[in-house]
Enzyme design. Structure first.
Site: not given
Length: 271
Positions: A71, A110, A125
């Protein structure tokens, strides 16, 4: 590399040839192209390498070397590109909840992206593995939203928002968040934990994922390779040797490694 060179290099990497204006359609097209082209993966951690999330390092790895990442790399790159295209975008901190019960508190490791468009808030995302978004979802509660792959929704419970995905078994939490921004220093700290802490789940298992065509998901967890269709039906294959693993990485995720590469993970013990 100047701004235009970065945008051109990124669009070439993801195979995007559409317009550059900051619109919902462009955001959706870029999101889909990104997760189809740049795989989510934690392979450098299993090779004993550090994860550098500076922009130069991410450009070198994800664009020049045609690798993937997780991420902080994936959404960090997208954040930069969207900003340069004129989008109003903010990195938001979250806790990944996949495969974790509500009574367990995972670390806040995250980051995803909040995008403001004409007074409406959207989320994208591209860095949450096998459930990375393939189109943006609107920040509205208790409303099913169709994406290029799974159906999603956002619910609010216990002073927290939950991004959820609909599987054949029902709604599953993807991550929880409070809309708190995640500045660079917090991403640096969380990245250190994710890539170095002994209890980080990226230290004890191999994870690679990419979105395919027609709602398909390709996911590799340790020695299990899964092809899941849009309806959630999965075809799973067990990988039986290190050489077969290298072949799967190349043929399904466009990741090329020397045939003698050894990934160190408890889940990759070969008989």
């Amino acid at each position: 590399m100047n701004d235009q060179q970065l945008i051109d290099a990124y669009f070439h990497r993801i195979g995007y040839k559409g317009p550059h204006n900051p619109s919902l359609d462009v955001l959706n097209q870029i999101t889909l192209a990104h997760v189809r082209s740049i795989p989510f993966e934690n392979l450098d951690i299993l090779l004993g390498k550090s994860i550098n999330i500076s922009l130069d390092a991410v450009i070198e790895k994800l664009i020049n070397q045609e690798r993937g990442g997780y991420c902080f790399e994936q959404n960090g790159l997208l954040l930069c590109v969207l900003q340069k295209l004129g989008f109003d975008v903010t990195p938001i901190s979250a806790r990944v909840r996949l495969d974790r019960p509500r009574d367990f508190t995972p670390p806040r490791t995250h980051v995803f992206l909040k995008v403001e468009l004409s007074g409406t808030t959207w989320f994208t995302d591209v860095g949450v593995g096998g459930v990375s978004l393939t189109s943006a979802i609107q920040f509205i509660q208790d409303t099913e939203q169709i994406t290029n792959h799974e159906t999603r929704r956002i619910v609010y419970e216990g002073n927290r928002y939950f991004h959820q995905v609909l599987f054949p078994t029902g709604w599953v939490d993807v991550c929880e968040f409070t809309l708190e921004e995640m500045p660079e220093i917090d991403r640096e700290l969380a990245n250190w934990y994710t890539s170095n802490h002994p209890k980080s789940h990226f230290k004890d298992r191999l994870i690679v994922a990419r979105a395919g065509d027609n709602g398909k998901r390709l996911t590799l967890v340790n020695r299990e390779f899964s092809e899941r269709d849009k309806n959630g039906s999965a075809n799973k294959t067990t990988i039986n040797s290190p050489k077969e693993l290298i072949k799967v990485l190349n043929e399904n995720f466009n990741l090329t490694f020397p045939i003698d590469t050894k990934f160190q993970s408890p889940g990759l013990r070969w008989d």
